[in-house]
Scaffold this motif. Structure first.
Motif, PDB file in Angstrom:
ATOM      1  N   GLU A   1     -49.805  37.461 -28.619  1.00 23.30           N
ATOM      2  CA  GLU A   1     -48.644  37.303 -29.486  1.00 23.30           C
ATOM      3  C   GLU A   1     -47.369  37.268 -28.653  1.00 23.30           C
ATOM      4  OE1 GLU A   1     -48.399  40.034 -32.706  1.00 23.30           O
ATOM      5  OE2 GLU A   1     -50.560  40.035 -33.013  1.00 23.30           O
ATOM      6  N   TYR A   2     -46.521  36.336 -28.978  1.00 25.72           N
ATOM      7  CA  TYR A   2     -45.200  36.272 -28.373  1.00 25.72           C
ATOM      8  C   TYR A   2     -44.282  35.545 -29.333  1.00 25.72           C
ATOM      9  CZ  TYR A   2     -46.365  31.449 -27.143  1.00 25.72           C
ATOM     10  OH  TYR A   2     -46.727  30.145 -27.193  1.00 25.72           O
ATOM     11  N   GLU A   3     -43.002  35.804 -29.196  1.00 27.25           N
ATOM     12  CA  GLU A   3     -42.027  35.170 -30.075  1.00 27.25           C
ATOM     13  C   GLU A   3     -41.427  33.964 -29.369  1.00 27.25           C
ATOM     14  OE1 GLU A   3     -39.111  37.706 -31.786  1.00 27.25           O
ATOM     15  OE2 GLU A   3     -40.535  39.347 -32.052  1.00 27.25           O
ATOM     16  N   ASP A   4     -41.285  32.878 -30.108  1.00 32.70           N
ATOM     17  CA  ASP A   4     -40.676  31.698 -29.525  1.00 32.70           C
ATOM     18  C   ASP A   4     -39.228  31.524 -29.972  1.00 32.70           C
ATOM     19  OD1 ASP A   4     -41.258  31.080 -32.125  1.00 32.70           O
ATOM     20  OD2 ASP A   4     -42.167  29.131 -31.689  1.00 32.70           O
ATOM     21  N   GLU A   5     -38.668  32.550 -30.615  1.00 29.77           N
ATOM     22  CA  GLU A   5     -37.277  32.495 -31.047  1.00 29.77           C
ATOM     23  C   GLU A   5     -36.361  32.841 -29.877  1.00 29.77           C
ATOM     24  OE1 GLU A   5     -36.473  34.793 -34.503  1.00 29.77           O
ATOM     25  OE2 GLU A   5     -38.314  34.155 -35.497  1.00 29.77           O
ATOM     26  N   LEU A   6     -35.208  32.212 -29.860  1.00 30.63           N
ATOM     27  CA  LEU A   6     -34.226  32.488 -28.819  1.00 30.63           C
ATOM     28  C   LEU A   6     -33.376  33.681 -29.220  1.00 30.63           C
ATOM     29  CD1 LEU A   6     -32.951  28.900 -28.006  1.00 30.63           C
ATOM     30  CD2 LEU A   6     -34.600  30.262 -26.727  1.00 30.63           C
ATOM     31  N   GLU A   7     -33.055  34.516 -28.243  1.00 30.09           N
ATOM     32  CA  GLU A   7     -32.154  35.631 -28.469  1.00 30.09           C
ATOM     33  C   GLU A   7     -30.807  35.282 -27.885  1.00 30.09           C
ATOM     34  OE1 GLU A   7     -33.113  40.002 -28.123  1.00 30.09           O
ATOM     35  OE2 GLU A   7     -34.867  39.079 -27.187  1.00 30.09           O
ATOM     36  N   GLU A   8     -29.727  35.653 -28.584  1.00 32.17           N
ATOM     37  CA  GLU A   8     -28.381  35.413 -28.089  1.00 32.17           C
ATOM     38  C   GLU A   8     -27.787  36.721 -27.613  1.00 32.17           C
ATOM     39  OE1 GLU A   8     -25.297  33.497 -30.449  1.00 32.17           O
ATOM     40  OE2 GLU A   8     -26.736  31.898 -30.823  1.00 32.17           O
ATOM     41  N   PHE A   9     -27.146  36.672 -26.453  1.00 27.60           N
ATOM     42  CA  PHE A   9     -26.458  37.835 -25.908  1.00 27.60           C
ATOM     43  C   PHE A   9     -25.030  37.437 -25.603  1.00 27.60           C
ATOM     44  CE2 PHE A   9     -30.876  38.568 -24.827  1.00 27.60           C
ATOM     45  CZ  PHE A   9     -31.047  39.897 -25.188  1.00 27.60           C
ATOM     46  N   TYR A  10     -24.094  38.312 -25.908  1.00 24.35           N
ATOM     47  CA  TYR A  10     -22.692  38.088 -25.585  1.00 24.35           C
ATOM     48  C   TYR A  10     -22.307  39.030 -24.462  1.00 24.35           C
ATOM     49  CZ  TYR A  10     -22.490  35.393 -29.855  1.00 24.35           C
ATOM     50  OH  TYR A  10     -22.714  34.457 -30.820  1.00 24.35           O
ATOM     51  N   VAL A  11     -21.624  38.500 -23.472  1.00 24.35           N
ATOM     52  CA  VAL A  11     -21.202  39.279 -22.327  1.00 24.35           C
ATOM     53  C   VAL A  11     -19.683  39.245 -22.264  1.00 24.35           C
ATOM     54  CG1 VAL A  11     -21.278  39.463 -19.815  1.00 24.35           C
ATOM     55  CG2 VAL A  11     -23.291  38.695 -21.072  1.00 24.35           C
ATOM     56  N   THR A  12     -19.054  40.407 -22.222  1.00 28.67           N
ATOM     57  CA  THR A  12     -17.611  40.493 -22.079  1.00 28.67           C
ATOM     58  C   THR A  12     -17.296  40.793 -20.623  1.00 28.67           C
ATOM     59  OG1 THR A  12     -17.432  41.358 -24.306  1.00 28.67           O
ATOM     60  CG2 THR A  12     -15.540  41.659 -22.880  1.00 28.67           C
ATOM     61  N   LEU A  13     -16.441  39.985 -20.038  1.00 30.03           N
ATOM     62  CA  LEU A  13     -16.088  40.162 -18.637  1.00 30.03           C
ATOM     63  C   LEU A  13     -14.637  40.595 -18.517  1.00 30.03           C
ATOM     64  CD1 LEU A  13     -17.628  36.859 -17.260  1.00 30.03           C
ATOM     65  CD2 LEU A  13     -18.657  39.125 -17.228  1.00 30.03           C
ATOM     66  N   ASP A  14     -14.402  41.643 -17.760  1.00 35.98           N
ATOM     67  CA  ASP A  14     -13.045  42.052 -17.404  1.00 35.98           C
ATOM     68  C   ASP A  14     -12.919  41.795 -15.918  1.00 35.98           C
ATOM     69  OD1 ASP A  14     -10.617  43.181 -16.883  1.00 35.98           O
ATOM     70  OD2 ASP A  14     -11.135  45.181 -17.609  1.00 35.98           O
TER      71      ASP A  14
END
Length: 85
Positions: A14-27
């Protein structure tokens, strides 16, 4: 420890083929101000490590993770709204 290298997924695994979104804040702190707008591309390297890197044009910067205290809100300018300065 905790993971196993596989060459390919089998039909019963079993594995998921959905994409995950990540937001990165840069200072970027005290980075040369002319470097940011002149960089048309960037690369984020090692975000899951203690010392991630960002490459802006030919310049490589080393960073560090810091815990966020509270909630972070990100705003974007809506289309057709005037710029306020």
């Amino acid at each position: 420890p905790g993971y196993k290298h596989v060459e390919e997924f089998g039909p019963d695994e079993e594995y998921e083929d959905e994409l995950e979104e990540f937001y990165v804040t840069l200072d970027l702190g005290a980075v040369e101000p002319t470097l940011i707008p002149s960089s048309s591309t960037y690369r984020l390297i090692g975000l899951d490590t203690p010392t991630p890197f960002i490459q802006l044009s030919g310049t490589v910067l080393q960073g560090r993770h810091e815990s966020l205290l509270g909630t972070e809100l990100l705003f974007t300018k809506a289309k057709g709204t005037p710029d306020f300065q």
